[in-house]
Design a protein around this motif. Structure first.
Motif, short mmCIF file in Angstrom:
data_model
loop_
_atom_site.label_atom_id
_atom_site.label_comp_id
_atom_site.label_asym_id
_atom_site.label_seq_id
_atom_site.Cartn_x
_atom_site.Cartn_y
_atom_site.Cartn_z
N UNK A 107 0.83 -1.20 0.00
CA UNK A 107 0.00 0.00 0.00
C UNK A 107 0.86 1.25 0.00
N UNK A 108 1.92 1.26 0.83
CA UNK A 108 2.82 2.41 0.88
C UNK A 108 3.49 2.63 -0.47
N UNK A 109 3.92 1.55 -1.10
CA UNK A 109 4.58 1.67 -2.40
C UNK A 109 3.63 2.22 -3.45
N UNK A 110 2.38 1.77 -3.44
CA UNK A 110 1.41 2.27 -4.41
C UNK A 110 1.12 3.75 -4.18
N UNK A 111 1.05 4.16 -2.91
CA UNK A 111 0.81 5.57 -2.63
C UNK A 111 1.98 6.43 -3.10
N UNK A 112 3.20 5.94 -2.91
CA UNK A 112 4.37 6.69 -3.36
C UNK A 112 4.41 6.79 -4.88
N UNK A 113 4.07 5.69 -5.56
CA UNK A 113 4.08 5.70 -7.02
C UNK A 113 3.01 6.63 -7.58
N UNK A 114 1.91 6.79 -6.86
CA UNK A 114 0.81 7.61 -7.34
C UNK A 114 0.86 9.05 -6.89
N UNK A 115 2.00 9.50 -6.31
CA UNK A 115 2.12 10.87 -5.82
C UNK A 115 3.20 11.60 -6.61
N UNK A 116 3.07 12.93 -6.66
CA UNK A 116 4.03 13.74 -7.41
C UNK A 116 5.28 14.06 -6.60
N UNK A 117 5.18 14.05 -5.28
CA UNK A 117 6.25 14.60 -4.44
C UNK A 117 7.42 13.67 -4.12
N UNK A 118 7.29 12.31 -4.07
CA UNK A 118 8.42 11.50 -3.57
C UNK A 118 9.72 11.68 -4.33
N UNK A 119 9.68 11.67 -5.65
CA UNK A 119 10.92 11.80 -6.42
C UNK A 119 11.57 13.17 -6.25
N UNK A 120 10.81 14.28 -6.31
CA UNK A 120 11.44 15.58 -6.02
C UNK A 120 12.02 15.67 -4.61
N UNK A 121 11.33 15.12 -3.62
CA UNK A 121 11.86 15.16 -2.26
C UNK A 121 13.16 14.36 -2.17
#
Length: 442
Positions: free
Chosen positions: A3-17
């Motif tokens: 679930x955490x991985x899916x949320x990270x993949x579906x968000x704009x912010x993780x890679x910029x952070x």
């Protein structure tokens, strides 16, 4: 974890952070390396590094930081406006595809990462008036210049990618690729057809109803967890909703057939497992929802047929993608997910879309708005023929014939299409249902 991985993949912010964190580490580490490599007289053992003094280094780093943060804000402001216009014309749900676009995430990461790197290195530059000796992190400034050049190249590539992404054909292609990935995860092809799947039955008697504790869309179900709780309680659980369905608090989330002894305790234990194992979200997601991408394609097609757009060409293209998605779905094993214990007893059943429901989802709304559009009606007739040819023999005959009757009636009532043509549609459909596709003269 999934679930955490899916949320990270579906968000704009993780890679910029992540890029910001790496930029800070690089901005601290490289000046330290510069300090180690420094030689008397300000010489540097590496060639082709920055050769200016402290003032010039400050100016370069300040220019990099100021220009990149301005370009980042301006670019993404224009992007959001363009996407809002595009989503209002086609479908608001397409913004979700933009957020998960790796090109968008990578471009934003490059811009903000280079900005933070330049600021971090800027703090290490010491002029003659500063406390201590003058220090110019020559290698660090050179890396900042290289990162800036790469960011500019990435920005140009991003603008080209954005221009392509805003075209409706690209949107339909992205939705189709998204759907294919979901089908491969949730409906893998197997050698066993739906008729060969093991039959299952639910226990007799009146089940207990487990109400939903909150409202939302079913976005994920931890079937093994619920099945284990049901096995421990000696119960059988039937989920009341498919993944992607809307659930309202207080309405049935599942039906539970408890064990004869200690029934109340059994239901309570299973209810806790359902609350933890069934995840509700405020919007549908494409990770496990096999009908969501089809819903997006239908939205684009229907918007194209609205009086405000009046774009039959886009509607025809949308119907082609709908035909491809439906044709893929009807060849997949569309059956409920059934989990059993070691003795073969059914413990958990999760319902799934069936082929007739999916066909109605893909065809009914475009048909509702296709009146007066000959090209769209012809494409609908072709779509039904294509489905008839791809579907397993006898599985969708009644549904497809009934829909073609409606298409033919609408064509005769609202357009100049003649009865002879609609009769050809009917013959072609029945040939396809029988597995025939006659060659037609050029």
């Amino acid at each position: 974890m999934n679930r955490l991985w899916e949320r990270l993949r579906g968000s704009l912010w993780p890679l910029p952070v992540l890029a910001v964190v790496l930029a800070i580490g690089l901005g601290v580490g490289l000046p330290a390396l510069d300090q180690t490599l420094g030689q008397p007289g300000g010489e540097h053992p590496l060639t082709f590094v920055f050769g200016g003094g402290p003032t010039v280094a400050r100016d370069v780093l300040a220019a990099i930081a100021g220009s990149l943060i301005s370009v980042t804000g301006l670019t993404f402001s224009f992007t959001v406006v363009a996407l809002q216009l595009s989503s209002s014309q086609h479908s608001p749900r397409l913004l979700q595809t933009f957020v998960t676009d790796r090109v968008v995430q990578s471009t934003l990461a490059a811009l903000v990462g280079t900005f933070v790197y330049a600021l971090t290195v800027l703090r290490t530059v010491r002029t003659d008036q500063s406390e201590g000796d003058a220090f110019v992190p020559r290698l660090s400034v050179t890396v900042g210049f290289v990162l800036t050049v790469l960011s500019v190249i990435g920005l140009v590539l991003f603008l080209g990618h954005l221009a392509r992404s805003l075209r409706v054909e690209s949107m339909l292609r992205d939705v189709s690729e998204e759907a294919q990935a979901t089908f491969d995860r949730e409906l893998p092809h197997d050698e066993r057809g739906a008729d060969d799947a093991p039959a299952f039955g639910l226990p007799e008697g009146e089940p207990s109803i487990v109400p939903a504790a909150s409202s939302g869309f079913v976005v994920d179900v931890d079937g093994p967890r619920v099945a284990q709780a049901a096995e421990d309680a000696g119960a059988t659980v039937l989920l009341a909703s498919r993944i992607g369905d809307s659930v309202v608090a207080g309405t049935p989330l599942a039906h539970v057939w408890p064990a004869p002894a200690g029934a109340r305790a059994d239901v309570d234990a299973v209810q806790r497992a359902l609350e933890q194992g069934v995840r509700l979200g405020f919007e549908r997601t494409p990770q496990r929802d096999v009908a969501y991408s089809l819903r997006k394609s239908v939205d684009i097609t229907v918007r194209a047929l609205s009086p405000g757009s009046n774009d039959p060409t886009t509607a025809v293209h949308g119907l082609s993608h709908i035909s491809a998605l439906l044709g893929e779905l009807v060849t997949r094993p569309l059956r409920p997910t059934v989990l059993r214990d070691g003795s073969g007893t059914v413990r958990f059943v999760r319902p799934q879309w069936d082929a007739p429901e999916l066909v109605r989802l893909g065809v009914e709304e475009p048909l509702q708005f296709a009146g007066g559009q000959p090209a769209v009606l012809r494409r609908l007739a072709a779509l039904l023929r294509e489905l008839a040819f791809r579907a397993p023999r006898g599985s969708l005959d009644d549904e497809l014939v009934a829909l073609l009757v409606r298409v033919g009636e609408l064509a005769r009532d609202t357009t100049g299409i003649e009865r002879a043509e609609t009769e050809r549609w009917d013959r072609a459909l029945h040939d396809a249902l029988a597995g025939r596709w006659p060659a037609e003269p050029c």
